[in-house]
Design a protein around this motif. Structure first.
Motif, PDB file in Angstrom:
ATOM      1  N   ASN A 174     -64.013   5.927 -18.930  1.00  0.00           N
ATOM      2  CA  ASN A 174     -64.453   6.416 -20.256  1.00  0.00           C
ATOM      3  C   ASN A 174     -65.061   5.291 -21.079  1.00  0.00           C
ATOM      4  O   ASN A 174     -66.063   5.462 -21.770  1.00  0.00           O
ATOM      5  CB  ASN A 174     -63.268   7.023 -20.993  1.00  0.00           C
ATOM      6  CG  ASN A 174     -62.793   8.318 -20.343  1.00  0.00           C
ATOM      7  OD1 ASN A 174     -63.583   9.002 -19.661  1.00  0.00           O
ATOM      8  ND2 ASN A 174     -61.520   8.659 -20.546  1.00  0.00           N
ATOM      9  N   ARG A 175     -64.432   4.123 -21.019  1.00  0.00           N
ATOM     10  CA  ARG A 175     -64.951   2.995 -21.786  1.00  0.00           C
ATOM     11  C   ARG A 175     -66.333   2.558 -21.266  1.00  0.00           C
ATOM     12  O   ARG A 175     -67.261   2.243 -22.055  1.00  0.00           O
ATOM     13  CB  ARG A 175     -63.975   1.827 -21.723  1.00  0.00           C
ATOM     14  CG  ARG A 175     -64.421   0.612 -22.521  1.00  0.00           C
ATOM     15  CD  ARG A 175     -63.359  -0.470 -22.500  1.00  0.00           C
ATOM     16  NE  ARG A 175     -62.126   0.009 -23.113  1.00  0.00           N
ATOM     17  CZ  ARG A 175     -61.035  -0.729 -23.198  1.00  0.00           C
ATOM     18  NH1 ARG A 175     -61.038  -1.959 -22.659  1.00  0.00           N
ATOM     19  NH2 ARG A 175     -59.957  -0.251 -23.774  1.00  0.00           N
ATOM     20  N   GLN A 176     -66.489   2.537 -19.958  1.00  0.00           N
ATOM     21  CA  GLN A 176     -67.803   2.159 -19.413  1.00  0.00           C
ATOM     22  C   GLN A 176     -68.874   3.173 -19.771  1.00  0.00           C
ATOM     23  O   GLN A 176     -70.007   2.812 -20.073  1.00  0.00           O
ATOM     24  CB  GLN A 176     -67.689   2.018 -17.887  1.00  0.00           C
ATOM     25  CG  GLN A 176     -66.875   0.811 -17.447  1.00  0.00           C
ATOM     26  CD  GLN A 176     -66.725   0.732 -15.949  1.00  0.00           C
ATOM     27  OE1 GLN A 176     -67.183   1.640 -15.238  1.00  0.00           O
ATOM     28  NE2 GLN A 176     -66.089  -0.343 -15.456  1.00  0.00           N
ATOM     29  N   SER A 177     -68.524   4.427 -19.787  1.00  0.00           N
ATOM     30  CA  SER A 177     -69.512   5.451 -20.170  1.00  0.00           C
ATOM     31  C   SER A 177     -69.870   5.345 -21.633  1.00  0.00           C
ATOM     32  O   SER A 177     -71.042   5.509 -22.029  1.00  0.00           O
ATOM     33  CB  SER A 177     -68.966   6.843 -19.849  1.00  0.00           C
ATOM     34  OG  SER A 177     -67.794   7.085 -20.592  1.00  0.00           O
ATOM     35  N   GLU A 178     -68.844   5.049 -22.490  1.00  0.00           N
ATOM     36  CA  GLU A 178     -69.155   4.873 -23.913  1.00  0.00           C
ATOM     37  C   GLU A 178     -70.059   3.668 -24.128  1.00  0.00           C
ATOM     38  O   GLU A 178     -70.985   3.693 -24.944  1.00  0.00           O
ATOM     39  CB  GLU A 178     -67.843   4.705 -24.694  1.00  0.00           C
ATOM     40  CG  GLU A 178     -67.032   5.981 -24.791  1.00  0.00           C
ATOM     41  CD  GLU A 178     -65.711   5.752 -25.501  1.00  0.00           C
ATOM     42  OE1 GLU A 178     -65.470   4.581 -25.895  1.00  0.00           O
ATOM     43  OE2 GLU A 178     -64.926   6.714 -25.656  1.00  0.00           O
ATOM     44  N   ASP A 179     -69.822   2.576 -23.395  1.00  0.00           N
ATOM     45  CA  ASP A 179     -70.672   1.395 -23.534  1.00  0.00           C
ATOM     46  C   ASP A 179     -72.094   1.682 -23.078  1.00  0.00           C
ATOM     47  O   ASP A 179     -73.077   1.240 -23.697  1.00  0.00           O
ATOM     48  CB  ASP A 179     -70.093   0.245 -22.715  1.00  0.00           C
ATOM     49  CG  ASP A 179     -68.763  -0.241 -23.280  1.00  0.00           C
ATOM     50  OD1 ASP A 179     -68.471   0.071 -24.460  1.00  0.00           O
ATOM     51  OD2 ASP A 179     -67.993  -0.904 -22.535  1.00  0.00           O
TER      52      ASP A 179
ATOM     53  N   ASP B 104     -73.613   4.589 -23.159  1.00  0.00           N
ATOM     54  CA  ASP B 104     -74.260   5.448 -24.161  1.00  0.00           C
ATOM     55  C   ASP B 104     -74.666   4.648 -25.391  1.00  0.00           C
ATOM     56  O   ASP B 104     -75.735   4.865 -25.976  1.00  0.00           O
ATOM     57  CB  ASP B 104     -73.310   6.577 -24.565  1.00  0.00           C
ATOM     58  CG  ASP B 104     -73.041   7.529 -23.412  1.00  0.00           C
ATOM     59  OD1 ASP B 104     -73.859   7.567 -22.462  1.00  0.00           O
ATOM     60  OD2 ASP B 104     -71.979   8.252 -23.434  1.00  0.00           O
ATOM     61  N   GLY B 105     -73.898   3.675 -25.794  1.00  0.00           N
ATOM     62  CA  GLY B 105     -74.230   2.865 -26.981  1.00  0.00           C
ATOM     63  C   GLY B 105     -75.443   1.993 -26.729  1.00  0.00           C
ATOM     64  O   GLY B 105     -76.286   1.810 -27.597  1.00  0.00           O
TER      65      GLY B 105
ATOM     66  N   GLY C 159     -78.687   2.704 -29.047  1.00  0.00           N
ATOM     67  CA  GLY C 159     -78.792   1.611 -30.008  1.00  0.00           C
ATOM     68  C   GLY C 159     -78.156   1.915 -31.321  1.00  0.00           C
ATOM     69  O   GLY C 159     -78.511   1.324 -32.338  1.00  0.00           O
ATOM     70  N   ASP C 160     -77.237   2.880 -31.382  1.00  0.00           N
ATOM     71  CA  ASP C 160     -76.607   3.237 -32.654  1.00  0.00           C
ATOM     72  C   ASP C 160     -75.565   2.205 -33.060  1.00  0.00           C
ATOM     73  O   ASP C 160     -75.419   1.880 -34.217  1.00  0.00           O
ATOM     74  CB  ASP C 160     -75.925   4.598 -32.537  1.00  0.00           C
ATOM     75  CG  ASP C 160     -76.978   5.695 -32.345  1.00  0.00           C
ATOM     76  OD1 ASP C 160     -78.122   5.456 -32.733  1.00  0.00           O
ATOM     77  OD2 ASP C 160     -76.611   6.771 -31.781  1.00  0.00           O
ATOM     78  N   ALA C 161     -74.954   1.647 -32.127  1.00  0.00           N
ATOM     79  CA  ALA C 161     -73.880   0.708 -32.465  1.00  0.00           C
ATOM     80  C   ALA C 161     -74.065  -0.564 -31.668  1.00  0.00           C
ATOM     81  O   ALA C 161     -74.441  -0.515 -30.492  1.00  0.00           O
ATOM     82  CB  ALA C 161     -72.501   1.310 -32.166  1.00  0.00           C
ATOM     83  N   ALA C 162     -73.829  -1.651 -32.324  1.00  0.00           N
ATOM     84  CA  ALA C 162     -73.957  -2.955 -31.661  1.00  0.00           C
ATOM     85  C   ALA C 162     -72.627  -3.316 -31.056  1.00  0.00           C
ATOM     86  O   ALA C 162     -71.576  -3.023 -31.614  1.00  0.00           O
ATOM     87  CB  ALA C 162     -74.372  -4.025 -32.672  1.00  0.00           C
TER      88      ALA C 162
END
Length: 491
Positions: A432-437, A439-440, A444-447
């Motif tokens: 889940n963490r790798q998928s969230e990274d 997607d970010g 480019g919504d979150a640095a």
């Protein structure tokens, strides 16, 4: 309500009306009443007190009647007459007379002739005497004389011994006469053909047995008893009383000794006998017992055991001694297995002792929490742990080891499932963490935070995380293993 008049009273009592009758009419006398007769066996004063209302008492006090004489005959006189009779048991033809009833048969057989039972008499021929019966101490003439006397006096040896007077012969004792007669009879019975079975022949031979030496010794012993002096009789009585006293003392000592051993050794399980080594109680040495009190070791000597059965002083638990060779052989022969007695005891006057019990009553059982899973595991293997066909010591030990292995297997399976669940959970979190990274970075919504950048750039981050996961899993496994080990040790 008005009172009753005199006329009403006379009407109730059925009395005549005096006004209705004329004055010149004579008055009829009252009929005399019959008085009850006094029964026999009761006094007049008592009967006047109780009256005729208690007839049972009069029956009990009546005079007893004498029992009637039995009628044994026909009522008439029996005629007797003096008559001669013939006795079939006599061979001399002597005729005697006796009183008999007049109506009896004069030719009837004498009823007492059947009781004249003659003992079997043995007769031998010249050939039998030559072959079987010759003896250096007895001649044929003296042997014939002996058998004629025995036949004449119906084997009454004391009478035969009293009448024995063989001319120019050796003086014979009663034992010599009986020994010669019975030896001849035994030889004749063995040599002649026997019509019956072998058992009856052996029984007859045993009845003709006579031991001359034993009979002589017996008579000498009886004669010595008869010739004792009063001092010897008193001495024998004193010795007999002393012997009885010693036997009684020995029985009492043995009983007290067994009771003492049961108390000291803790044998109170109903065993009738106590098996003690040749050392006796010497093996129970009174070694000083050390205990810690206030951080210091203090030597405390046990109280010695008193030999008196009335006063028993017991110390603390006796240490187990090395088993002797004789005791070990006895235990091996009788399949006895001795276990160590626990040191703690609830009573201060008795040694800690485990009472006797059946092994089938104390079979090992799994813990209640893991019992269903252990039963499932053993059921898959086709093993029934609830009942042992032969609950021997080895079988009980194997059952206990089997339950321990099954319990360890269940615990291991539980730990493996827990570790697998933790691995799956951590793997899902990492994905889940790798998928969230990912997607970010695409949107480019979150640095990324410095921590994320470091973890993303650090190639060993995943390894550290995975190592951390593995470390947690190993810690869980070690904790579970320690718990299961402590649980098995407690069981």
């Amino acid at each position: 309500m008005a009172g009753a008049s005199a006329a009403d009273v006379r009407s109730i009592l059925s009395l005549p009306n005096p006004s209705a009758a004329g004055p010149s009419q004579p008055r009829k006398p009252a009929a005399p009443t019959e008085r009850a007769r006094k029964p026999e066996g009761i006094s007049r004063e008592l009967y006047s007190l109780i009256g005729p209302s208690v007839p049972t008492l009069a029956a009990q006090l009546a005079k007893p009647r004498l029992k009637q004489k039995p009628n044994l005959g026909g009522g008439g006189r029996v005629k007797w007459e003096w008559r001669e009779f013939k006795n079939g048991a006599r061979g001399d033809g002597l005729e005697l007379s006796h009183w008999v009833k007049a109506g009896s048969d004069p030719d009837a057989e004498y009823p007492f002739a059947k009781y004249n039972v003659q003992a079997p008499s043995y007769v031998y021929s010249q050939d039998e005497y030559t072959r079987l019966l010759e003896d250096s101490e007895w001649t044929k003439e003296e042997t014939d004389y002996l058998f004629n006397l025995i036949r004449e006096y119906d084997s009454r040896f004391y009478v035969v011994y009293d009448r024995y007077e063989f001319p120019n012969g050796t003086p014979r004792t009663l034992e010599d006469i009986k020994d010669r007669y019975f030896s001849v009879c035994r030889k004749l019975v063995r040599s002649r053909p026997w019509a019956g079975d072998e058992a009856s022949k052996n029984q007859l031979l045993s009845s003709l047995t006579f031991d001359k030496e034993r009979e002589t010794t017996r008579k000498k012993y009886v004669a010595s008893l008869e010739n004792r002096t009063p001092e010897q009789i008193a001495e024998e009585d004193a010795l007999f009383i002393e012997l009885q006293r010693l036997e009684q003392t020995e029985r009492r000592f043995k009983r007290d000794r067994d009771e003492l051993l049961r108390t000291l050794l803790g044998i109170e399980s109903g065993l009738p006998d106590v098996q003690v080594d040749e050392e006796g109680l010497a093996g129970m040495s009174h070694e000083p017992k050390k205990r810690k009190k206030g951080g210091n070791a203090v030597a405390e000597v046990e109280t010695p055991v008193s030999a008196s059965p009335s006063v028993i002083s017991l110390g603390p638990a006796i240490p187990k001694k090395a088993q002797s060779a004789k005791s070990a052989a006895y235990d091996a022969q009788h399949c006895i297995v001795r276990t160590e007695v626990p040191a703690t005891t609830s009573s201060s006057t008795k040694i800690a002792h485990q009472p006797v019990y059946l092994r089938s009553y104390k079979l090992p059982a799994p813990k209640m929490t893991a019992a269903p899973k252990i039963a499932q595991v053993l059921g898959e293997l086709g093993i029934s742990h609830t009942r042992l066909v032969m609950p021997t010591r080895d079988n009980c030990a194997q059952l206990e080891s089997l339950l321990e292995a099954a319990s360890a297997l269940v615990e291991t399976k539980k730990l493996v499932d827990k570790v697998d669940q933790d691995i799956r959970t951590l793997t899902a979190r990492l994905s889940n963490r790798q998928s969230e990274d990912a997607d970010g970075e695409g949107t480019g919504d979150a640095a990324p935070t410095p921590m994320d950048v470091d973890e993303a750039n650090d190639p060993d981050a995943d390894a550290d995380a995975e190592g951390e996961v593995d470390g947690r899993a190993q810690s869980v496994v070690s904790t579970r293993s320690a718990r299961s080990t402590r649980g098995r040790r407690s069981v």
